[in-house]
Motif scaffolding. Structure first.
Motif, short mmCIF file in Angstrom:
data_model
loop_
_atom_site.label_atom_id
_atom_site.label_comp_id
_atom_site.label_asym_id
_atom_site.label_seq_id
_atom_site.Cartn_x
_atom_site.Cartn_y
_atom_site.Cartn_z
N GLU A 158 5.20 -2.43 12.01
CA GLU A 158 3.67 -2.61 11.36
C GLU A 158 3.83 -1.59 10.71
O GLU A 158 2.49 -2.03 10.11
N GLU A 159 4.64 -1.91 9.61
CA GLU A 159 4.29 -1.84 7.79
C GLU A 159 3.86 -3.29 7.32
O GLU A 159 4.04 -4.10 7.91
N VAL A 160 2.49 -2.59 6.68
CA VAL A 160 2.33 -3.61 5.72
C VAL A 160 2.12 -3.17 3.90
O VAL A 160 1.52 -1.76 3.85
N VAL A 191 6.66 -1.42 -5.30
CA VAL A 191 5.96 -1.20 -3.90
C VAL A 191 3.99 -0.36 -5.06
O VAL A 191 4.78 0.32 -5.56
N GLN A 192 3.09 -1.07 -4.65
CA GLN A 192 1.71 -0.77 -5.09
C GLN A 192 1.84 0.63 -3.91
O GLN A 192 0.80 1.20 -4.19
N GLY A 241 13.23 0.04 10.89
CA GLY A 241 12.84 1.08 11.56
C GLY A 241 12.34 2.01 9.92
O GLY A 241 12.28 3.39 10.17
N ASP A 242 12.93 1.47 9.22
CA ASP A 242 12.79 2.24 7.39
C ASP A 242 11.08 2.51 7.11
O ASP A 242 10.41 1.39 7.92
N LEU A 243 11.01 3.61 6.58
CA LEU A 243 9.85 3.72 5.41
C LEU A 243 9.51 3.70 4.50
O LEU A 243 11.16 3.51 3.85
N HIS A 244 8.73 2.54 3.46
CA HIS A 244 8.76 2.35 2.11
C HIS A 244 7.70 3.53 1.80
O HIS A 244 6.35 3.35 1.94
#
Length: 131
Positions: free
Chosen positions: A52-54, A77-78, A88-91
């Motif tokens: 789900e991450e973009v 990451v911007q 399952g990670d969040l950036h």
């Protein structure tokens, strides 16, 4: 008689218009239906999708590989949508660059991503895709 050693000028290969990494790359995590897609653009930006991450990032990549055959790739990451990726990670947008080392297959249609200039901690291969 004078000897002339004037050889015809050697044409150097033109610099590539874009780096080999430019394009779309996909990878599906082993045992999962979750895919990652990275779109490296010639302008130094990358859009990543994982689960789900973009994310939107800036990247720099070395123009030539090291003697070990790896290109140094630094990403920062911007923007992120704050959702979880395939692992399952969040950036977070920390502004801190992440350095990875990538190596291409001989036909340059696949690449692996490693933590160091070694094949001991890598994932992939990511496959070049047309979309």
């Amino acid at each position: 008689a004078s000897l002339q050693a004037a050889a015809p000028p050697v044409a150097l290969p033109a610099a590539p218009a874009q780096h080999t990494v430019v394009g779309n790359w996909t990878w599906t995590l082993p045992g999962k239906q979750c895919a990652e897609t990275w779109q490296y653009r010639a302008n130094g930006t990358i859009q990543g999708r994982s689960g789900e991450e973009v994310t939107q990032s800036r990247y720099e990549v070395s123009p030539v590989p090291s003697l070990l055959g790896f290109y140094r790739l630094t990403e920062t990451v911007q923007e992120t949508n704050g959702k979880r990726d395939c692992s399952g990670d969040l950036h977070e947008v920390s502004g801190a660059p992440l350095t990875r080392f990538i190596q291409f297959s001989p036909k340059q249609e696949q690449l692996i991503v490693c933590k160091e200039e070694s094949l001991t901690a890598c994932f992939g291969p990511l496959k070049r895709s047309a979309d």
